[in-house]
Design a protein around this motif. Structure first.
Motif, short mmCIF file in Angstrom:
data_model
loop_
_atom_site.label_atom_id
_atom_site.label_comp_id
_atom_site.label_asym_id
_atom_site.label_seq_id
_atom_site.Cartn_x
_atom_site.Cartn_y
_atom_site.Cartn_z
N ASN A 59 15.21 117.36 0.87
CA ASN A 59 13.92 117.75 0.32
C ASN A 59 13.26 118.87 1.14
N ASP A 60 14.08 119.87 1.52
CA ASP A 60 13.63 121.03 2.28
C ASP A 60 13.01 120.69 3.65
N THR A 61 13.41 119.56 4.22
CA THR A 61 12.91 119.15 5.53
C THR A 61 14.08 118.78 6.43
N ASN A 62 14.07 119.30 7.66
CA ASN A 62 15.03 118.88 8.68
C ASN A 62 14.50 117.60 9.33
N HIS A 63 15.16 116.49 9.10
CA HIS A 63 14.75 115.21 9.67
C HIS A 63 15.49 114.97 10.98
N GLY A 64 14.75 114.54 11.99
CA GLY A 64 15.36 114.15 13.24
C GLY A 64 16.07 112.81 13.09
N LEU A 65 16.99 112.52 13.99
CA LEU A 65 17.75 111.28 13.98
C LEU A 65 17.53 110.56 15.30
N VAL A 66 17.16 109.28 15.22
CA VAL A 66 16.87 108.49 16.41
C VAL A 66 17.86 107.34 16.49
N PHE A 67 18.55 107.22 17.62
CA PHE A 67 19.53 106.16 17.83
C PHE A 67 18.83 104.80 17.85
N VAL A 68 19.42 103.82 17.13
CA VAL A 68 18.86 102.48 17.06
C VAL A 68 19.79 101.45 17.71
N SER A 69 21.07 101.42 17.27
CA SER A 69 21.99 100.40 17.80
C SER A 69 23.44 100.83 17.59
N GLY A 70 24.36 100.09 18.22
CA GLY A 70 25.78 100.42 18.14
C GLY A 70 26.15 101.41 19.22
N GLU A 71 26.99 102.36 18.89
CA GLU A 71 27.41 103.41 19.82
C GLU A 71 26.67 104.69 19.48
N ARG A 72 26.01 105.29 20.47
CA ARG A 72 25.26 106.52 20.21
C ARG A 72 26.21 107.69 19.92
N LEU A 73 27.33 107.77 20.62
CA LEU A 73 28.30 108.83 20.39
C LEU A 73 29.33 108.33 19.39
N ILE A 74 29.48 109.06 18.29
CA ILE A 74 30.40 108.67 17.22
C ILE A 74 31.78 109.24 17.54
N PRO A 75 32.78 108.37 17.74
CA PRO A 75 34.11 108.86 18.11
C PRO A 75 34.83 109.48 16.91
N PRO A 76 35.89 110.22 17.17
CA PRO A 76 36.70 110.74 16.06
C PRO A 76 37.15 109.58 15.16
N GLY A 77 36.99 109.76 13.86
CA GLY A 77 37.33 108.73 12.90
C GLY A 77 36.25 107.67 12.73
N GLY A 78 35.20 107.74 13.53
CA GLY A 78 34.13 106.75 13.48
C GLY A 78 33.10 107.04 12.42
N PHE A 79 32.24 106.05 12.19
CA PHE A 79 31.20 106.13 11.17
C PHE A 79 29.84 105.79 11.79
#
Length: 150
Positions: A59-79
Motif C-alpha cells: 500500500n505504498d508504504t515501507n513497513h519495518g520488521l521487528v523480530f518476535v520469536s524463533g531465529e532472527r537470522l533466516i538460514p538458507p532454505g528457511g522460512f
C-alpha cells in the motif's frame, strides 16, 4: 606479486548472497481478518537473511520488521512469517514455532502489489496477488502459494 594475488583472494571474506521470496500470503480470512493477516518469506539464497534490516512494502508504504520469536537470522532454505499481529497469529496457529516478525500492515482483500526489500531498499521479490487465488471469506485456508500461481 603473482603469489600475493592468490593469497589476498583467500584473505578477503567472500560475500554470500541471500535471496528472499514471498512464498505465501494469508488475506481475506473467513470472518474478520483484522489482526489475522500474514506473509511467509522463504530464503532461497545461500546466505542468511536478517529480516529485521529489511522492509515489506504494501500500500505504498515501507513497513519495518521487528523480530518476535524463533531465529532472527533466516538460514538458507528457511522460512519466516511476518504477521500484522503476532499475538493473534500465535493464537490462530498455536503449534507455530518458527521465526516470527511483527509489522503493521493491512492487506486488501481484492489484491495488491507486495514487495520485499533488502537493507539497501533494493526490491528482492514482488508479488501481485488477486482475490481469485483463494480466501474470499469462504472457509478455505486462504493461503496463496505465490510460486505455484506465477
Amino acid at each position: 606479486m603473482k603469489l600475493l594475488l592468490p593469497v589476498l583472494l583467500f584473505c578477503i571474506p567472500l560475500t554470500t548472497f541471500a535471496q528472499g521470496i514471498i512464498s505465501e500470503i494469508m488475506y481475506d480470512l473467513e470472518g474478520t481478518d483484522t489482526k489475522r493477516e500474514w506473509i511467509e518469506i522463504q530464503n532461497t539464497g545461500v546466505g542468511q537473511i536478517d529480516l529485521e534490516t529489511w522492509k515489506f512494502r504494501e500500500n505504498d508504504t515501507n513497513h519495518g520488521l521487528v523480530f518476535v520469536s524463533g531465529e532472527r537470522l533466516i538460514p538458507p532454505g528457511g522460512f519466516a512469517v511476518i504477521a500484522d499481529n503476532p499475538t493473534t497469529f500465535l493464537s490462530d496457529w498455536p503449534a507455530f514455532n518458527g521465526s516470527l516478525f511483527d509489522s503493521s500492515f493491512s492487506l486488501k482483500n481484492t489484491g495488491e502489489l507486495l514487495i520485499l526489500r533488502d537493507d539497501a531498499l533494493v526490491d528482492v521479490d514482488s508479488v501481485s496477488y488477486i482475490a481469485e487465488w483463494g480466501a474470499q471469506g469462504d472457509g478455505q485456508i486462504g493461503r496463496a502459494s505465490c510460486r505455484e500461481r506465477v
